[in-house]
Design a protein around this motif. Structure first.
Motif, mmCIF file in Angstrom:
data_model
loop_
_atom_site.group_PDB
_atom_site.id
_atom_site.type_symbol
_atom_site.label_atom_id
_atom_site.label_comp_id
_atom_site.label_asym_id
_atom_site.label_seq_id
_atom_site.Cartn_x
_atom_site.Cartn_y
_atom_site.Cartn_z
ATOM 1 N N ASP A 1 0.882 -1.167 0.000
ATOM 2 C CA ASP A 1 0.000 0.000 0.000
ATOM 3 C C ASP A 1 0.926 1.226 0.000
ATOM 4 N N HIS B 1 -4.641 -0.590 -3.251
ATOM 5 C CA HIS B 1 -4.127 -1.756 -2.537
ATOM 6 C C HIS B 1 -3.053 -2.428 -3.381
ATOM 7 N N SER C 1 -2.705 -6.507 4.257
ATOM 8 C CA SER C 1 -3.225 -5.700 3.155
ATOM 9 C C SER C 1 -4.281 -6.465 2.372
ATOM 10 N N ARG D 1 -6.206 -8.856 3.556
ATOM 11 C CA ARG D 1 -7.419 -8.927 4.384
ATOM 12 C C ARG D 1 -8.183 -7.608 4.337
ATOM 13 N N GLU D 2 -7.450 -6.487 4.306
ATOM 14 C CA GLU D 2 -8.113 -5.188 4.170
ATOM 15 C C GLU D 2 -8.841 -5.075 2.840
ATOM 16 N N ALA E 1 -12.044 -7.073 3.117
ATOM 17 C CA ALA E 1 -12.999 -6.680 4.169
ATOM 18 C C ALA E 1 -14.202 -5.973 3.538
#
Length: 277
Positions: free
Chosen positions: A182, A224, A271, A273-274, A277
């Motif tokens: 990121d 991302h 990152s 997982r973000e 989400a």
């Protein structure tokens, strides 16, 4: 009775394990990364030519060491179109302004006064380049030095306007790369010998170095993913941008310490997982 465990997120990991890159072992890096990502995700590997047909079965697609896109441009364009139409999460996200979109950014940043190697893409602008002992001409959509050639004078036909880049050959002390997940800096490596680009060693970046690298990482619109800021150190001590790689940057994880490598994998997993989400 205990409730069944929630299914783990699934990743389609796009790589070309057979691609032979000069001075780098793409396959080793991706074998390592997938082995670690499997601790948190269900992972399947595929060749970049197969990605468009397979992406619907996964929660996200991770594009890694898949080789220069120009070798499979039609398949890559189909993948991007299919991913956008289906709303598939892609890592790196498809909104980058660096190499992902071609090398127009070098022209734009040069015009805007950023610290980059002076770059033009039109015959009418050749006079804007500084005098040099030689020049580099390369395709705007090139990679891995494909199509690159050296000239004694800056040259570009009007027929090639907008498709080729022209830059002066820079006398530099060494090249250095800054790696981000990121917009978070992870580590830096440098090639102390200019003629051995991929013989890299850990580099202790100064605060000024990090300010330089972050300026480009933050200029990029990548939401991302992983980006690598490549620069060269001039004899005067300045850094100039060589490339902003945000499509499938090789990470040289075999050149960092175990501690740095583990920290990178942890940040990459977070990152992802973000993104999911």
């Amino acid at each position: 009775m205990a409730a069944p465990a929630a299914p783990r997120p699934s990743l389609l990991f796009v790589t070309d394990l057979a691609y032979e890159a000069r001075g780098r072992r793409y396959c080793d890096e991706d074998i390592f990364l997938t082995s670690r990502l499997r601790e948190s995700f269900d992972v399947a590997l595929c060749h970049p030519r197969d990605a468009a047909a397979l992406l619907d079965g996964f929660d996200a697609v991770v594009v890694r060491n898949s080789g220069p896109v120009l070798h499979y441009q039609e398949a890559y364009d189909a993948f991007r179109t299919r991913a956008r139409e289906s709303g598939t999460r892609v890592y790196n996200s498809l909104d980058g302004r660096g190499d992902m979109a071609g090398k127009q950014y070098l022209v734009d940043l040069s015009r805007a006064g950023f610290p980059v190697i002076p770059t033009v893409d039109r015959a009418a602008d050749l006079g804007l380049l500084p005098r040099s002992a030689g020049y580099v001409v390369k395709p705007k959509l090139g990679a891995d030095s494909v199509g690159l050639r050296f000239t004694g004078e800056p040259e570009l036909s009007e027929d090639a306007d907008g498709t080729l880049l022209v830059q002066p050959r820079i006398d530099f002390r060494y090249e250095v790369s800054f790696y981000f997940v990121d917009h978070d800096f992870q580590y830096a490596l440098h090639a102390p010998h200019p003629d051995r680009r991929w013989v890299l060693e850990p580099y202790a970046a100064s605060s000024a170095d990090l300010d330089f690298a972050r300026r480009f990482a933050e200029w990029n619109s990548l939401a991302h993913g992983i980006q690598r800021v490549d620069a060269c150190r001039t004899p005067e001590g300045d850094l100039l941008l060589v490339e902003l790689e945000d499509l499938n940057p090789y990470l040289s994880l075999d050149r960092v310490t175990d501690e740095v490598r583990e920290a990178f994998v942890t940040r990459m997993s977070a990152s992802l997982r973000e993104l999911l989400a």
